[in-house]
Design a protein around this motif. Structure first.
Motif, PDB file in Angstrom:
ATOM      1  N   ASP A  88     -47.417   1.258   8.247  1.00  0.00           N
ATOM      2  CA  ASP A  88     -46.281   1.859   7.553  1.00  0.00           C
ATOM      3  C   ASP A  88     -46.239   1.361   6.106  1.00  0.00           C
ATOM      4  OD1 ASP A  88     -43.850   2.784   6.620  1.00  0.00           O
ATOM      5  OD2 ASP A  88     -42.651   1.807   8.174  1.00  0.00           O
ATOM      6  N   PRO A  89     -46.410   2.250   5.129  1.00  0.00           N
ATOM      7  CA  PRO A  89     -46.380   1.822   3.730  1.00  0.00           C
ATOM      8  C   PRO A  89     -45.060   1.180   3.318  1.00  0.00           C
ATOM      9  CG  PRO A  89     -47.133   4.107   3.910  1.00  0.00           C
ATOM     10  CD  PRO A  89     -46.662   3.683   5.262  1.00  0.00           C
ATOM     11  N   ALA A  90     -43.985   1.484   4.018  1.00  0.00           N
ATOM     12  CA  ALA A  90     -42.675   0.910   3.680  1.00  0.00           C
ATOM     13  C   ALA A  90     -42.508  -0.508   4.211  1.00  0.00           C
ATOM     14  CB  ALA A  90     -41.569   1.808   4.227  1.00  0.00           C
ATOM     15  N   ASP A  91     -43.364  -0.918   5.135  1.00  0.00           N
ATOM     16  CA  ASP A  91     -43.284  -2.276   5.692  1.00  0.00           C
ATOM     17  C   ASP A  91     -43.836  -3.258   4.663  1.00  0.00           C
ATOM     18  OD1 ASP A  91     -43.947  -4.725   7.074  1.00  0.00           O
ATOM     19  OD2 ASP A  91     -43.791  -3.626   8.958  1.00  0.00           O
ATOM     20  N   PRO A  92     -43.122  -4.310   4.347  1.00  0.00           N
ATOM     21  CA  PRO A  92     -43.575  -5.249   3.317  1.00  0.00           C
ATOM     22  C   PRO A  92     -44.869  -5.985   3.685  1.00  0.00           C
ATOM     23  CG  PRO A  92     -41.518  -6.008   4.329  1.00  0.00           C
ATOM     24  CD  PRO A  92     -41.804  -4.640   4.861  1.00  0.00           C
ATOM     25  N   ARG A  93     -45.230  -6.020   4.947  1.00  0.00           N
ATOM     26  CA  ARG A  93     -46.466  -6.703   5.379  1.00  0.00           C
ATOM     27  C   ARG A  93     -47.709  -5.830   5.196  1.00  0.00           C
ATOM     28  NH1 ARG A  93     -44.456  -7.649  11.312  1.00  0.00           N
ATOM     29  NH2 ARG A  93     -43.888  -5.516  10.820  1.00  0.00           N
ATOM     30  N   THR A  94     -47.510  -4.524   5.020  1.00  0.00           N
ATOM     31  CA  THR A  94     -48.632  -3.594   4.968  1.00  0.00           C
ATOM     32  C   THR A  94     -49.581  -3.888   3.807  1.00  0.00           C
ATOM     33  OG1 THR A  94     -47.450  -1.855   6.124  1.00  0.00           O
ATOM     34  CG2 THR A  94     -49.259  -1.150   4.700  1.00  0.00           C
ATOM     35  N   LYS A  95     -49.069  -4.139   2.630  1.00  0.00           N
ATOM     36  CA  LYS A  95     -49.919  -4.358   1.460  1.00  0.00           C
ATOM     37  C   LYS A  95     -50.877  -5.523   1.689  1.00  0.00           C
ATOM     38  CE  LYS A  95     -49.787  -4.912  -3.535  1.00  0.00           C
ATOM     39  NZ  LYS A  95     -48.943  -5.024  -4.724  1.00  0.00           N
ATOM     40  N   SER A  96     -50.386  -6.618   2.240  1.00  0.00           N
ATOM     41  CA  SER A  96     -51.220  -7.788   2.509  1.00  0.00           C
ATOM     42  C   SER A  96     -52.263  -7.479   3.583  1.00  0.00           C
ATOM     43  CB  SER A  96     -50.354  -8.968   2.945  1.00  0.00           C
ATOM     44  OG  SER A  96     -51.147 -10.050   3.346  1.00  0.00           O
ATOM     45  N   ALA A  97     -51.848  -6.792   4.650  1.00  0.00           N
ATOM     46  CA  ALA A  97     -52.773  -6.454   5.738  1.00  0.00           C
ATOM     47  C   ALA A  97     -53.893  -5.543   5.237  1.00  0.00           C
ATOM     48  CB  ALA A  97     -52.020  -5.792   6.885  1.00  0.00           C
ATOM     49  N   VAL A  98     -53.540  -4.546   4.439  1.00  0.00           N
ATOM     50  CA  VAL A  98     -54.539  -3.627   3.890  1.00  0.00           C
ATOM     51  C   VAL A  98     -55.514  -4.385   2.995  1.00  0.00           C
ATOM     52  CG1 VAL A  98     -54.876  -1.642   2.347  1.00  0.00           C
ATOM     53  CG2 VAL A  98     -53.103  -1.569   4.124  1.00  0.00           C
ATOM     54  N   LYS A  99     -55.002  -5.298   2.191  1.00  0.00           N
ATOM     55  CA  LYS A  99     -55.864  -6.083   1.317  1.00  0.00           C
ATOM     56  C   LYS A  99     -56.842  -6.930   2.139  1.00  0.00           C
ATOM     57  CE  LYS A  99     -55.924  -9.299  -2.508  1.00  0.00           C
ATOM     58  NZ  LYS A  99     -55.179  -9.978  -3.546  1.00  0.00           N
ATOM     59  N   GLN A 100     -56.355  -7.566   3.205  1.00  0.00           N
ATOM     60  CA  GLN A 100     -57.225  -8.385   4.054  1.00  0.00           C
ATOM     61  C   GLN A 100     -58.314  -7.541   4.714  1.00  0.00           C
ATOM     62  OE1 GLN A 100     -54.235 -10.179   6.628  1.00  0.00           O
ATOM     63  NE2 GLN A 100     -54.640 -12.178   5.690  1.00  0.00           N
ATOM     64  N   ILE A 101     -57.935  -6.370   5.201  1.00  0.00           N
ATOM     65  CA  ILE A 101     -58.923  -5.481   5.825  1.00  0.00           C
ATOM     66  C   ILE A 101     -59.946  -5.041   4.783  1.00  0.00           C
ATOM     67  CG2 ILE A 101     -59.273  -3.224   6.918  1.00  0.00           C
ATOM     68  CD1 ILE A 101     -56.525  -3.705   8.340  1.00  0.00           C
ATOM     69  N   GLY A 102     -59.501  -4.750   3.570  1.00  0.00           N
ATOM     70  CA  GLY A 102     -60.420  -4.361   2.500  1.00  0.00           C
ATOM     71  C   GLY A 102     -61.420  -5.450   2.177  1.00  0.00           C
ATOM     72  N   VAL A 103     -60.962  -6.680   2.084  1.00  0.00           N
ATOM     73  CA  VAL A 103     -61.864  -7.814   1.826  1.00  0.00           C
ATOM     74  C   VAL A 103     -62.881  -7.933   2.957  1.00  0.00           C
ATOM     75  CG1 VAL A 103     -61.957 -10.343   1.675  1.00  0.00           C
ATOM     76  CG2 VAL A 103     -60.253  -9.076   0.347  1.00  0.00           C
ATOM     77  N   LEU A 104     -62.412  -7.776   4.181  1.00  0.00           N
ATOM     78  CA  LEU A 104     -63.275  -7.880   5.355  1.00  0.00           C
ATOM     79  C   LEU A 104     -64.360  -6.803   5.343  1.00  0.00           C
ATOM     80  CD1 LEU A 104     -63.510  -9.378   8.126  1.00  0.00           C
ATOM     81  CD2 LEU A 104     -62.056  -7.583   9.038  1.00  0.00           C
ATOM     82  N   VAL A 105     -63.966  -5.563   5.137  1.00  0.00           N
ATOM     83  CA  VAL A 105     -64.930  -4.447   5.132  1.00  0.00           C
ATOM     84  C   VAL A 105     -65.900  -4.586   3.961  1.00  0.00           C
ATOM     85  CG1 VAL A 105     -65.163  -1.941   4.881  1.00  0.00           C
ATOM     86  CG2 VAL A 105     -63.416  -2.883   6.413  1.00  0.00           C
ATOM     87  N   ASP A 106     -65.396  -4.966   2.785  1.00  0.00           N
ATOM     88  CA  ASP A 106     -66.269  -5.137   1.620  1.00  0.00           C
ATOM     89  C   ASP A 106     -67.290  -6.253   1.822  1.00  0.00           C
ATOM     90  OD1 ASP A 106     -65.062  -3.070   0.265  1.00  0.00           O
ATOM     91  OD2 ASP A 106     -63.762  -4.376  -0.951  1.00  0.00           O
ATOM     92  N   ALA A 107     -66.982  -7.229   2.670  1.00  0.00           N
ATOM     93  CA  ALA A 107     -67.893  -8.358   2.906  1.00  0.00           C
ATOM     94  C   ALA A 107     -69.007  -8.030   3.901  1.00  0.00           C
ATOM     95  CB  ALA A 107     -67.101  -9.567   3.403  1.00  0.00           C
ATOM     96  N   MET A 108     -68.953  -6.875   4.536  1.00  0.00           N
ATOM     97  CA  MET A 108     -69.992  -6.499   5.503  1.00  0.00           C
ATOM     98  C   MET A 108     -71.230  -6.042   4.743  1.00  0.00           C
ATOM     99  SD  MET A 108     -67.814  -4.282   8.246  1.00  0.00           S
ATOM    100  CE  MET A 108     -66.382  -4.926   9.066  1.00  0.00           C
ATOM    101  N   PRO A 109     -72.335  -6.795   4.844  1.00  0.00           N
ATOM    102  CA  PRO A 109     -73.534  -6.391   4.102  1.00  0.00           C
ATOM    103  C   PRO A 109     -74.111  -5.075   4.629  1.00  0.00           C
ATOM    104  CG  PRO A 109     -73.901  -8.467   5.302  1.00  0.00           C
ATOM    105  CD  PRO A 109     -72.521  -8.012   5.606  1.00  0.00           C
ATOM    106  N   ALA A 110     -74.525  -4.235   3.727  1.00  0.00           N
ATOM    107  CA  ALA A 110     -75.055  -2.917   4.108  1.00  0.00           C
ATOM    108  C   ALA A 110     -76.251  -3.041   5.049  1.00  0.00           C
ATOM    109  CB  ALA A 110     -75.441  -2.130   2.857  1.00  0.00           C
ATOM    110  N   HIS A 111     -77.102  -4.055   4.835  1.00  0.00           N
ATOM    111  CA  HIS A 111     -78.293  -4.188   5.680  1.00  0.00           C
ATOM    112  C   HIS A 111     -77.969  -4.724   7.074  1.00  0.00           C
ATOM    113  CE1 HIS A 111     -77.946  -8.285   4.127  1.00  0.00           C
ATOM    114  NE2 HIS A 111     -78.753  -8.679   5.094  1.00  0.00           N
TER     115      HIS A 111
END
Length: 188
Positions: A88-111
């Motif tokens: 839920d974008p209105a939930d104040p915890r969403t921004k932090s959770a999305v950021k953590q998931i983004g860091v996690l996905v970005d850290a997955m090496p393509a190979h």
């Protein structure tokens, strides 16, 4: 030549114990234990990422990930991105959770990130259908079962061990395909 051998998959898919599967005792299952060692590369179930982000993974998971090669599936990325969409974008915890998931996905090496092929997708669809029929899964559980089956068969095809905290569902899959490798952990 067809991209997929339908008849071979149907023959393979005759996995039918003729009964509802029961969760086996922990002593019969391959848990990582207190001191995990070297071995096969791992394919991580989506719950491994979520448990890590939420601080629910046991120390043994971190130890195992330090000694084995972690591999990733586009299915897990898909499930993580679904989570981003559901929050839920209105939930104040969403921004932090999305950021953590983004860091996690970005850290997955393509190979080390793999997409399931046609054979895995088709066999997983059949295996999840068998599982849904045997276990009487309702509509809500069917998509989750399909994703579990894709990850399970993808790990098997790539020669990896599946790492998961989803003991019940992957126990059922191991009962249907005992040659696969799965390592379980229990959340503290």
């Amino acid at each position: 030549m067809a991209a997929f051998d339908f008849d071979a998959a149907v023959r393979w898919g005759r996995l039918d114990p003729g009964r509802t599967l029961s969760r086996r005792d922990d002593a019969e299952l391959p848990f990582i234990g207190d001191h995990p060692g070297a071995g096969h590369g791992l394919l991580l179930d989506t719950c491994v990422y979520i448990d890590g982000l939420q601080g629910r993974a046991p120390d043994a998971v971190d130890e195992l990930l330090n000694v084995r090669t972690a591999n990733h599936s586009t299915v897990a990325i898909q499930e993580l991105m679904h989570t981003v969409g559901v929050l839920d974008p209105a939930d104040p915890r969403t921004k932090s959770a999305v950021k953590q998931i983004g860091v996690l996905v970005d850290a997955m090496p393509a190979h080390r990130t793999f997409a399931p092929d046609v054979e895995v997708l088709a066999r997983a669809a059949m295996l999840s259908g068998i599982l849904c029929r045997l276990q009487g899964h309702d509509k809500d559980a069917r998509l989750r079962a399909l994703h579990d089956c894709i990850l399970f068969l993808q790990a098997q095809k790539l020669g990896f061990a599946m790492l998961t905290g989803n003991i019940a569902d992957f126990d059922y899959l191991l009962q249907l395909v005992p040659a696969a490798r799965v390592l379980f952990y229990r959340r503290p």
